[in-house]
Structure formats: C-alpha cells, structure tokens
Design a protein around this motif. Structure first.
Motif, mmCIF file in Angstrom:
data_model
loop_
_atom_site.group_PDB
_atom_site.id
_atom_site.type_symbol
_atom_site.label_atom_id
_atom_site.label_comp_id
_atom_site.label_asym_id
_atom_site.label_seq_id
_atom_site.Cartn_x
_atom_site.Cartn_y
_atom_site.Cartn_z
ATOM 1 N N THR A 36 0.820 -1.219 0.000
ATOM 2 C CA THR A 36 0.000 0.000 0.000
ATOM 3 C C THR A 36 0.855 1.271 0.000
ATOM 4 O OG1 THR A 36 -1.863 -1.117 1.074
ATOM 5 C CG2 THR A 36 -1.777 1.280 1.262
ATOM 6 N N PRO A 37 1.900 1.374 0.858
ATOM 7 C CA PRO A 37 2.769 2.554 0.753
ATOM 8 C C PRO A 37 3.401 2.717 -0.625
ATOM 9 C CG PRO A 37 3.187 1.401 2.819
ATOM 10 C CD PRO A 37 2.269 0.531 2.012
ATOM 11 N N ILE A 48 -5.680 6.543 -1.925
ATOM 12 C CA ILE A 48 -6.164 5.482 -1.041
ATOM 13 C C ILE A 48 -7.498 4.933 -1.553
ATOM 14 C CG2 ILE A 48 -7.233 5.117 1.220
ATOM 15 C CD1 ILE A 48 -4.364 4.765 1.467
ATOM 16 N N GLU A 49 -8.356 5.817 -2.035
ATOM 17 C CA GLU A 49 -9.671 5.392 -2.525
ATOM 18 C C GLU A 49 -9.529 4.487 -3.745
ATOM 19 O OE1 GLU A 49 -8.854 8.514 -1.772
ATOM 20 O OE2 GLU A 49 -10.028 8.670 0.093
ATOM 21 N N GLU A 50 -8.621 4.822 -4.664
ATOM 22 C CA GLU A 50 -8.406 3.979 -5.844
ATOM 23 C C GLU A 50 -7.887 2.595 -5.450
ATOM 24 O OE1 GLU A 50 -7.322 7.234 -9.339
ATOM 25 O OE2 GLU A 50 -5.756 6.564 -7.952
ATOM 26 N N VAL A 51 -6.933 2.571 -4.518
ATOM 27 C CA VAL A 51 -6.362 1.307 -4.069
ATOM 28 C C VAL A 51 -7.419 0.454 -3.381
ATOM 29 C CG1 VAL A 51 -4.705 0.257 -2.471
ATOM 30 C CG2 VAL A 51 -4.012 2.209 -3.891
ATOM 31 N N THR A 52 -8.198 1.083 -2.492
ATOM 32 C CA THR A 52 -9.171 0.353 -1.685
ATOM 33 C C THR A 52 -10.373 -0.101 -2.489
ATOM 34 O OG1 THR A 52 -8.525 1.698 0.222
ATOM 35 C CG2 THR A 52 -10.571 0.449 0.412
ATOM 36 N N ASN A 53 -10.969 0.802 -3.255
ATOM 37 C CA ASN A 53 -12.269 0.537 -3.869
ATOM 38 C C ASN A 53 -12.206 0.045 -5.310
ATOM 39 O OD1 ASN A 53 -13.003 3.517 -2.151
ATOM 40 N ND2 ASN A 53 -13.761 1.515 -1.502
ATOM 41 N N VAL A 298 -4.032 -0.719 4.229
ATOM 42 C CA VAL A 298 -4.734 0.534 3.914
ATOM 43 C C VAL A 298 -5.127 1.236 5.209
ATOM 44 C CG1 VAL A 298 -6.696 1.550 2.717
ATOM 45 C CG2 VAL A 298 -5.583 -0.479 1.769
ATOM 46 N N LEU A 299 -5.605 0.476 6.195
ATOM 47 C CA LEU A 299 -5.958 1.071 7.483
ATOM 48 C C LEU A 299 -4.733 1.660 8.164
ATOM 49 C CD1 LEU A 299 -8.203 1.495 9.653
ATOM 50 C CD2 LEU A 299 -7.393 -0.640 10.693
ATOM 51 N N TRP A 300 -3.625 0.927 8.146
ATOM 52 C CA TRP A 300 -2.398 1.448 8.752
ATOM 53 C C TRP A 300 -1.958 2.744 8.074
ATOM 54 C CZ3 TRP A 300 0.517 -3.911 8.627
ATOM 55 C CH2 TRP A 300 0.019 -4.722 9.652
ATOM 56 N N ASP A 301 -2.052 2.774 6.748
ATOM 57 C CA ASP A 301 -1.652 3.979 6.026
ATOM 58 C C ASP A 301 -2.607 5.137 6.316
ATOM 59 O OD1 ASP A 301 0.522 4.445 3.851
ATOM 60 O OD2 ASP A 301 -1.219 5.576 3.125
ATOM 61 N N PHE A 302 -3.864 4.813 6.614
ATOM 62 C CA PHE A 302 -4.844 5.841 6.969
ATOM 63 C C PHE A 302 -4.555 6.392 8.367
ATOM 64 C CE2 PHE A 302 -8.978 6.934 8.932
ATOM 65 C CZ PHE A 302 -9.374 7.956 8.081
ATOM 66 N N ARG A 303 -4.196 5.522 9.303
ATOM 67 C CA ARG A 303 -3.894 5.959 10.674
ATOM 68 C C ARG A 303 -2.555 6.701 10.761
ATOM 69 N NH1 ARG A 303 -8.772 5.760 11.973
ATOM 70 N NH2 ARG A 303 -9.708 3.811 12.736
ATOM 71 N N ILE A 432 -12.132 3.189 4.625
ATOM 72 C CA ILE A 432 -11.434 2.055 5.232
ATOM 73 C C ILE A 432 -11.758 1.906 6.714
ATOM 74 C CG2 ILE A 432 -9.343 3.383 5.722
ATOM 75 C CD1 ILE A 432 -9.613 -0.328 4.675
ATOM 76 N N SER A 433 -11.918 2.989 7.435
ATOM 77 C CA SER A 433 -12.218 2.905 8.863
ATOM 78 C C SER A 433 -13.585 2.262 9.093
ATOM 79 C CB SER A 433 -12.176 4.299 9.491
ATOM 80 O OG SER A 433 -12.432 4.226 10.883
ATOM 81 N N THR A 434 -14.583 2.684 8.337
ATOM 82 C CA THR A 434 -15.925 2.120 8.476
ATOM 83 C C THR A 434 -15.948 0.645 8.076
ATOM 84 O OG1 THR A 434 -16.828 4.310 7.944
ATOM 85 C CG2 THR A 434 -18.352 2.447 7.876
ATOM 86 N N GLN A 435 -15.128 0.288 7.106
ATOM 87 C CA GLN A 435 -15.033 -1.115 6.715
ATOM 88 C C GLN A 435 -14.666 -1.992 7.912
ATOM 89 O OE1 GLN A 435 -12.658 -2.094 3.240
ATOM 90 N NE2 GLN A 435 -13.186 -0.143 2.288
#
Length: 475
Positions: A36-37, A48-53, A298-303, A432-435
C-alpha cells in the motif's frame, strides 16, 4: 551415473528438497508488507480510494473465478504444470508492479496475483503424488514450515532494508521479482508425478489419513473412517473409487465420472453435523480473515500516512507470523474435549477477533492498530488449526483435500459478497475505517452463532447424562 540420478529422483528426498526450495522463494516476498505505501507513494501515485475501492477488490474476484477450474486442472495435469503457471503468474505480477502505471495496470496486477494464489493448491498437493505415505507427515511439516520461515524472513528483511538501509519500495519489489523467478526455475527440476488424487489415482491400498494431521488421526484396521459420525456410516475408502469408476466408463466420460464421485463425497462429508458446523466456522471466519488481511495495510496507512510517518509493516507481519505459529503449535498440547467445548472455544476467540477489529476502528493510535492486528491474527490461527484438525481427523487424504478446497471456495464466495457490498466503488464504497467496523460486527455475528450453539450443546449433553442416570437408577 544415470541409474544413480534416477534413484535420487525416485526417492522422497530429492522432490522434497526441490519443492521446499520452490516454496521458500515463492513465499520470500519482502515487498509484500509495503504494497500500500508503494502504490500510494511517488512510484505509482495512486489515491487510497483507488487502491481500496478499485484495485484490491480485483484479487478477490479473480481468485474466486479461478479457484474451482484451477483445482480441477491442477489434479488433471498432475501438479507440475500448474507450479509453472504459478511461477509465471508471480513473475508477471511483480514485473507489472515495477514497470506499469495506472489503475488498470494495477488491476491486472491483482488479477495475476489472484491466479498465483489459486495455484497454491499445487504446491501442497504435489508432494503427496511423488512420495510414499510413510513420509507424508515429515514432508508436510517441511513444506509448511519452509513457507512460514520464508514469510518471516521476508517481513524482517523488508523492514530492515526500509528502516536501516533506506532501500526504496521499488528495489524491494525488484528483490521479490528475483525471488519468485528463482522459484519458477526450481519448478523445472521437479520430477513429473505419475499419479494424482482424483484423475490419475493408483489405488492399491486404503488411503492414509489427512497427511498434515497424521499424528492425531484415528485409523482403524481398514483405514480411516468416513465423514459420518455414526458407526454405521459408509467408509471413506469403501465402494468404487473415481479411478475404478472411470475404468468402467467410456474414456470421454472419465472427467464426468470423477466429478460425480466428488459430488457424492462432498454430500457424504457434509451430512455429518459435526463437520458441517466446523466447516461453517471455517468458511465464515476465513472470509473475514482474508478481507482483513487484504485491507489492513490501507488502514495502517490511513492511521499513520506512510509519506509522513515511519512504516513498521514488515516488523508487525513478522511478529504476527510468529504468534500465529506459536498459537497453532499450542493446540497440539491442549487437552480439551472438542466435541463438548469446541464450539464454545470458537465463540470465545471469534469474540476476541471482533474486539480486536473494534479496537482498530475506534482508535487513532497506530500502535493500538498494530496490537489489534497481532491479537486478531493469533486468535484466527489458533482456531483454524483446531478446525483443520477436527475436520481432518476422520477423513481420508482425498476427502480432506476436497473439503479443504470446498470450504475455501465458500469462504471466497462470502468474501466476494463482502467486497461487492462494502468495498467496491460500485457498491457502498465505504471508507477504510468504516469497513473495519463492519468486519468487527461480522466477527461478532460469528461469535454469537457459536456461543449460542455451545449453550445448546451443553444443555443437550446435560439432559442426556441426566436421562442416562435416571435409566440406570430405574434398572
């Protein structure tokens, strides 16, 4: 000299060494903890949105689409060609990661990675086709241990290179490409099997129990028992085998006869209530586990955004792998009546998994996220080891492989539904957090099922015991 080489190839040592080398280099992927990084960094410049969704969901879809046909092709082609396909898939995956750009290119990366994941069945099945049953337990431990060691070494190496040597993520991926290329080369040195579990069987004796659980399987004088719990059920090795049935049919009906036999085997296995409940947990929990693993970076990169924070993904993965192996090993020493308490254990540790995921949702602290992930993975590895043992203990190797594959297929179907509804941009496309809140609720639902089931089991057992006491008193 040729005779000596032939003797070496026919022994169990040569193919075991080569398949272990193949497994080590396939699993030695130091860049994987930093995917992810890498994708969201300057190398690929994706959001992040492109990677996740848009990108990561492709792996789930391709894995599901390829799993069943690859499972059949693997057995029909006798494993080795599929190991070549796995090597090619890995090479294409990391070649594209290094040199391709854009969302579509990264979706192709996920497709080929899904193909490589689907072909992993060939690695674990190959060895049983070229060594005698006497060596199953030993070679199974070697094959599984070497991949665990490789994953740990890769995570530690990646972390050390990033933190201490300031190696770029691009060069980590180059190292991974070199490693999977070596695995591809190793696959060419494997001897070609003359048999397989379903399409090319050579039935000369009762099939041994599930190989990686041979030490704990119950084997009677006539071989392993069947899927059914009652003593009057049909033996796993009784009746015509797929090979025997195919010999009596027309050659063009060979594949159909094997498929019919497989469907009958599945029906017999799932008619056992005990195996049905353990398989239900396996499928539900594995779907959630794979979903968490796919999006945890993705969550780690968000936090803690990787462009402004130190990244310790490799260290966390190495510790998680060690804890998972330690908890799995602990199962072998646990003295528990699994028939009575197994569902309670599934409920309690699934609740702990739910709690870990809720922690990851409610906290903004990256270290708390790391701790939650470590607890989550350790609990899952503990439970999947118990479930594997409970399913394998009364099955032949063929039926164990069949249930293993089908349970994973059902898990993938559930995971695909989760991905479409929760993750995919065409569905809810949640952040990602809500996921992770959804995943926590999902594991809480699993815990509720098995806690309720365990209460029912305890009450039913107590009533039966009281009835037995009453009957003995009357007499």
């Amino acid at each position: 000299m040729d005779c000596w080489k032939g003797a070496v190839c026919r022994s169990w040592i040569y193919p075991t060494v080569i398949i272990c080398a193949n497994g080590f280099f396939s699993a030695m992927r130091p860049s994987e903890s930093f995917l992810t990084p890498y994708l969201t960094g300057p190398d690929k410049n994706l959001t992040i949105e492109e990677v996740t969704n848009q990108i990561f969901p492709v792996w789930t879809y391709s894995y599901l689409a390829l799993l069943f046909p690859v499972f059949l092709i693997t057995d029909y082609a006798r494993y080795k060609p599929v190991l070549h396909l796995q090597g090619i898939s890995f090479i294409i995956t990391w070649f594209l990661l290094l040199f391709a750009h854009g969302v579509l290119a990264m979706q192709m990366v996920e497709f080929f990675y899904g193909m490589a994941t689907a072909t992993e069945v060939a690695y674990y099945a190959y060895i049983y086709s070229v060594v005698s049953p006497d060596h199953y337990q030993r070679v199974t431990s070697y094959c599984r241990s070497i991949t665990l060691v490789a994953a740990t070494v890769a995570a530690v190496l990646g972390q050390l290179l990033v933190s201490l040597a300031d190696v770029s993520y691009f060069h980590l991926n180059a190292i991974t490409l070199a490693s999977v290329s070596l695995a591809f080369v190793c696959s060419f040195f494997l001897p070609m099997p003359q048999k397989s579990m379903f399409f090319h069987r050579k039935d000369v004796s009762p099939t041994p129990p599930a190989p990686d659980k041979a030490a704990v399987a119950s084997v009677g004088p006539d071989g392993p028992s069947s899927c059914h719990e009652d003593e009057g059920s049909v033996s796993a090795d009784r009746g015509p085998t797929p090979k025997a049935q195919a010999d009596n049919a027309e050659p063009q009906n060979h594949v159909l006869s094997v498929l019919v036999q497989l469907s009958k085997d599945l029906r017999d296995c799932y008619s056992s209530r005990k195996l049905l409940y353990w398989s239900l947990w396996w499928a539900l929990a594995t779907a959630g586990f794979n979903q968490v693993l796919n999006y945890i970076q993705v969550l780690w990169d968000f936090r803690a955004p990787s462009h402004s924070s130190a990244v310790y993904n490799g260290a966390v993965e190495a510790i998680a792998t060690f804890l998972g192996s330690a908890t799995s090993m602990a199962v072998g020493y646990a003295k528990v009546n699994w028939d009575l308490s197994g569902e309670l254990v599934l409920g309690i540790f699934s609740a702990m998994d739910a709690g870990s995921l809720f922690l990851m949702y409610f906290t903004d602290n990256i270290w708390a996220c790391y701790a939650g992930y470590l607890a989550f993975k350790a609990c899952y590895m503990l439970l999947i080891t118990i479930a594997t043992f409970q399913i394998a203990v009364n099955l032949s190797m063929e039926r164990y492989a069949l249930m293993f594959g089908f349970n994973n297929f059902v898990a993938l179907v559930i995971q695909t539904i989760l991905t479409i509804v929760v993750v995919d941009s065409k569905g809810l496309g949640l952040d990602i957090s809500t996921q992770f809140l959804i995943y926590g609720c999902y594991f809480a639902f699993i815990a509720g099922i098995f806690l309720i089931r365990s209460v029912y089991t305890f009450i039913s057992t107590k009533r039966r015991n009281n009835s037995a006491v009453d009957e003995s008193t009357d007499h």
